[in-house]
Motif scaffolding. Structure first.
Motif, short mmCIF file in Angstrom:
data_model
loop_
_atom_site.label_atom_id
_atom_site.label_comp_id
_atom_site.label_asym_id
_atom_site.label_seq_id
_atom_site.Cartn_x
_atom_site.Cartn_y
_atom_site.Cartn_z
N GLU A 131 0.81 -1.22 0.00
CA GLU A 131 0.00 0.00 0.00
C GLU A 131 0.85 1.27 0.00
O GLU A 131 0.43 2.32 -0.49
N VAL A 132 2.03 1.18 0.57
CA VAL A 132 2.99 2.30 0.56
C VAL A 132 4.30 1.79 -0.04
O VAL A 132 4.83 0.76 0.40
N GLY A 133 4.81 2.50 -1.05
CA GLY A 133 6.06 2.07 -1.68
C GLY A 133 6.88 3.27 -2.13
O GLY A 133 6.58 4.42 -1.82
N TYR A 134 7.95 2.98 -2.89
CA TYR A 134 8.80 4.06 -3.38
C TYR A 134 9.33 3.71 -4.76
O TYR A 134 9.39 2.54 -5.16
N THR A 135 9.70 4.74 -5.51
CA THR A 135 10.33 4.57 -6.82
C THR A 135 11.50 5.53 -6.92
O THR A 135 11.33 6.74 -6.71
N ILE A 136 12.68 4.99 -7.20
CA ILE A 136 13.85 5.81 -7.45
C ILE A 136 14.49 5.29 -8.74
O ILE A 136 14.04 4.29 -9.30
N ARG A 137 15.50 5.98 -9.23
CA ARG A 137 16.12 5.56 -10.48
C ARG A 137 16.63 4.12 -10.36
O ARG A 137 17.33 3.79 -9.41
N PHE A 138 16.24 3.29 -11.30
CA PHE A 138 16.64 1.88 -11.37
C PHE A 138 16.03 1.03 -10.25
O PHE A 138 16.49 -0.07 -9.99
N GLU A 139 15.00 1.51 -9.55
CA GLU A 139 14.41 0.73 -8.46
C GLU A 139 12.95 1.11 -8.26
O GLU A 139 12.64 2.26 -7.96
N ASP A 140 12.04 0.13 -8.44
CA ASP A 140 10.61 0.37 -8.24
C ASP A 140 10.11 -0.62 -7.20
O ASP A 140 10.07 -1.82 -7.43
N TYR A 141 9.73 -0.11 -6.04
CA TYR A 141 9.28 -0.96 -4.94
C TYR A 141 7.82 -0.62 -4.64
O TYR A 141 7.47 -0.11 -3.58
#
Length: 718
Positions: A131-141
């Motif tokens: 329900e809560v995640g994060y996205t950064i360069r080269f990483e999608d959680y």
């Protein structure tokens, strides 16, 4: 990120209550999971209620309902980054239970996006990455269930390329807007244009400084809300004279505080990973000599490329009888809050990327911080009780030499990648784009010129097919061009690896007292003509090891295991993008081809032909066109001082050093970039003479040119 799909929760039950604070404090069942709240939820909730922002959530909720844009000014530590996004998520979902839209909160730094998302998932009592995640360069959680996403501002910018209306989002929060990164400035301009087209979209701009009034004015006098921080008085101390070596001064001061001051953790600001790791090691050695009755020192590093599990250590409670010392970059200034810090050591420096449009070179320089940064650093000491900040510079320097604010990134950076992104976003009139602070005209023109030389823009300034492909890659334009050129040279796998290795922090280690051994191991991977090919050799040797043996292999080869492991992830992501662009990612590995290394070098030259140095008769090197004298960095393994080299970066210390170099040929420069190497518009110097000689030899043949005297500059007319 893909996990086993859980059944969706019927969010319409939330309609019974739309006030976020009541949902947070009075609900017995988690509206996002349908399960009862855990004991840990209620334990964390007690701390959340004490945050200054908590009592403002009702006011902010009403403001968001009544306005499309609001500005929130909140001191670091007020709780705005964690509390406001989750409150608005619950409020929005309770009012719109059938909506499939998300709330996103941008962060300028990757470490903040990750750590905050992890903390908020705990506070909301949900599985991290669901329900809560994060996205950064080269990483999608994230997952299909994600309702609240923390992401870097650059990732939101990239999403806008494929979805100009940002239709996935109902509320966008731009956090830490005062940092004024390139991506934040572009997103503010894009959102300002987008909001009239998306009347259902809400925007919250959050800033930690008193500069929030500028954001208010920029967004047409949007309502401004101030949230006080939870701060205690901080006593500031300055030195009587300038420090010759701020690192040594900081280390000595840590030990002095530990031996003489009351309990409380210490936060030290340094400029980069190597400086931080060396200081941590030295302090750990010194700590062995501290009397037992003074307690132990627990020394921890903090910088953006540190693995998440190591980053989390700085947030752990300090063990009884110990004092925690966090040695950090300026990410600890505003992006994250470390409880327990009572003493701050501020040497007054940070690393900034500075671009010179005349030389077309970006350099990472250690520069003095601004007064605003100095105040932010001091404020870190007053989070839990009255604190002390030790500035390692004079009060006179603070008053007369430090700028009031740090220049926005857009005013001191190469904006080629920004222009490419804006073109991809369909922004035609770059001059009229509503920048909060427009870049200098020279910087804008140089960026357009660079992209034209690279073939990303045509002579009318329109995006070419190559430019479209380059914009899909989350890389600098020169590196994008080099990678995309690999399909023509039959070295796609090799360039994927080299690009990934150039996209991670430096990974070679050089421990104290083991420098010779470390240098010898590094040399074992060297290639006589190319440091880039040496990177390829390191990666290939690493991935050939069994996964269980890689940690030990890194130890034996003086390689940072966390950094090189990240290269695999980066490479996989880039490979996926090339596959989407219909590029054959297996087109390479022609080890038996005599031109194998030459093709890789030509491919690199196709992207980096503007970053070339030429060897003079004196043996020194000068950069082409602007004739800046440079030296090859001692870490380079390229031998025999080639006549022409491309370089990846410039390091400015006592001299200007070019790093990560590859030998190229003058003929390649003329063939690969004829527009850039147009001799009618090329500054005088030995590089021009050499290139003219090559052109003459080609035009007339070696013998005729020699006989006619055309290789003699005194007889040449061009």
């Amino acid at each position: 990120m893909h996990r086993t799909q859980r059944p969706a929760i019927d969010l319409r039950a939330l309609n019974r209550e739309t006030n976020a604070v009541k949902i947070i404090t009075q609900s017995k069942q988690n509206p996002l999971t349908g399960k009862p709240f855990s004991d840990n939820y209620y334990k964390i909730l007690e701390g959340r209620k004490k945050l200054p922002v908590f009592e403002f959530l009702d006011t902010l909720e009403q403001a968001v309902d009544s306005n499309q844009v609001i500005i929130v000014e909140g001191e670091t530590g007020s709780g705005k980054t964690t509390q406001i996004p989750q409150a608005l998520t619950l409020h929005y979902l309770s009012k719109n239970p059938d909506s499939n839209k998300m709330i996103c909160c941008t962060q300028p730094r990757r470490v903040a996006a990750l750590t905050v998302a992890k903390r908020v998932s705990e506070e909301m009592d949900v599985e991290f990455g669901e329900e809560v995640g994060y996205t950064i360069r080269f990483e999608d959680y994230t997952s299909e269930r994600t309702k609240l996403k923390y992401m870097t501002d650059g990732m939101l910018e990239r999403e806008a390329m494929n979805d100009p209306l940002l239709s996935r989002y109902s509320i966008i929060l731009l956090d830490e807007a005062h940092e004024r990164t390139l991506a934040t400035d572009i997103m503010m301009g894009l959102l300002k244009e987008l909001l009239p087209k998306r009347p259902d979209l809400k925007l919250i701009v959050m800033s930690a400084t008193l500069d929030a009034g500028r954001f208010q004015k920029y967004f047409n006098n949007a309502p401004l809300f101030s949230v006080p921080g939870r701060t205690f008085p901080v006593e500031s101390f300055f030195t009587n004279e300038a420090q010759d070596n701020y690192v040594e001064a900081a280390k000595a001061l840590v030990l002095k505080i530990h031996l003489n001051e009351a309990p409380g953790d210490i936060l030290v600001f340094l400029t980069g990973e190597k400086e931080i790791m060396d200081t941590c090691r030295d302090l750990e050695e010194e700590a062995q000599n501290i009397p037992e009755d003074k307690g132990k020192l627990w020394v921890l590093p903090l910088f953006s490329s540190l693995p998440p599990q190591q980053q989390q250590l700085v947030f752990e409670p300090t063990p009884e009888g110990s004092r925690k010392v966090v040695i950090a970059t300026n990410i600890a200034e505003t992006s994250i809050t470390i409880n327990g810090v009572v003493y701050v050591i501020d040497p007054g420096f940070s690393k900034q990327n500075v671009y010179d449009p005349r030389t077309r070179i970006s350099s990472l320089l250690v520069t003095p911080i601004s007064k605003a940064s100095a105040r932010q650093r001091a404020g870190r000491a007053g989070r839990t009780r009255p604190g002390k900040c030790f500035h390692l510079y004079t009060e006179e320097s603070f008053k007369t030499q430090l700028l009031e604010q740090t220049f926005p990134e857009i005013m001191r950076s190469d904006i080629s990648s920004v222009i490419l992104t804006m073109k991809k976003l369909g922004i035609e009139n770059l001059v009229r784009f509503d920048f909060m602070d427009p870049p200098a005209p020279e910087t804008m023109m140089r960026a357009l010129e660079n992209l034209n030389y690279l073939g990303a823009l045509d002579d009318e300034g329109e995006l070419t097919e190559l430019g479209n492909e380059m914009a899909e890659l989350p890389l600098d334009p020169q590196l994008s061009k080099a990678l995309l050129s690999s399909k023509e040279y039959g070295c796609v796998p090799e360039m994927l690896t080299i690009t990934a290795m150039l996209s991670i922090p430096p990974f070679f280690l050089r421990p104290k007292d083991e420098e010779e051994d470390a240098d010898a191991v590094r040399s074992s991977f060297s290639h006589p003509d190319s440091d880039h090919i040496a990177l390829l050799r390191v990666y290939d040797a690493y991935v050939q090891e069994e996964e269980k043996d890689r940690e030990q292999w890194c130890k034996e080869h003086y390689i940072n295991p966390r950094n090189i492991a990240n290269a695999i992830n980066v490479r996989n992501q880039l490979e996926g993008i090339l596959s989407k662009l219909k590029i054959d990612v297996t087109n390479g590995n022609h080890f038996d081809d005599p031109s194998y290394a030459t093709n890789i070098r030509k491919c690199l030259c196709a992207g980096f032909f503007m970053q070339v140095a030429h060897r003079e008769k004196t043996g020194s090197y000068t950069t082409i066109k602007d004739n800046q004298e440079v030296d090859i960095h001692p870490s380079s393994e390229v031998i025999n001082k080639p006549k022409w080299v491309i370089f990846h970066t410039v390091k400015m210390t006592s001299k200007n050093f070019i790093q990560t170099i590859t030998a190229v040929e003058g003929e390649w420069l003329i063939d690969l970039a004829p527009k850039y190497y147009d001799m009618s518009n090329f500054p005088p110097g030995s590089a021009r003479e050499e290139l003219l000689a090559i052109i003459r030899r080609r035009q007339m043949g070696e013998t005729a040119a020699s006989r006619g005297g055309f290789l003699n500059p005194k007889r040449r007319r061009v």
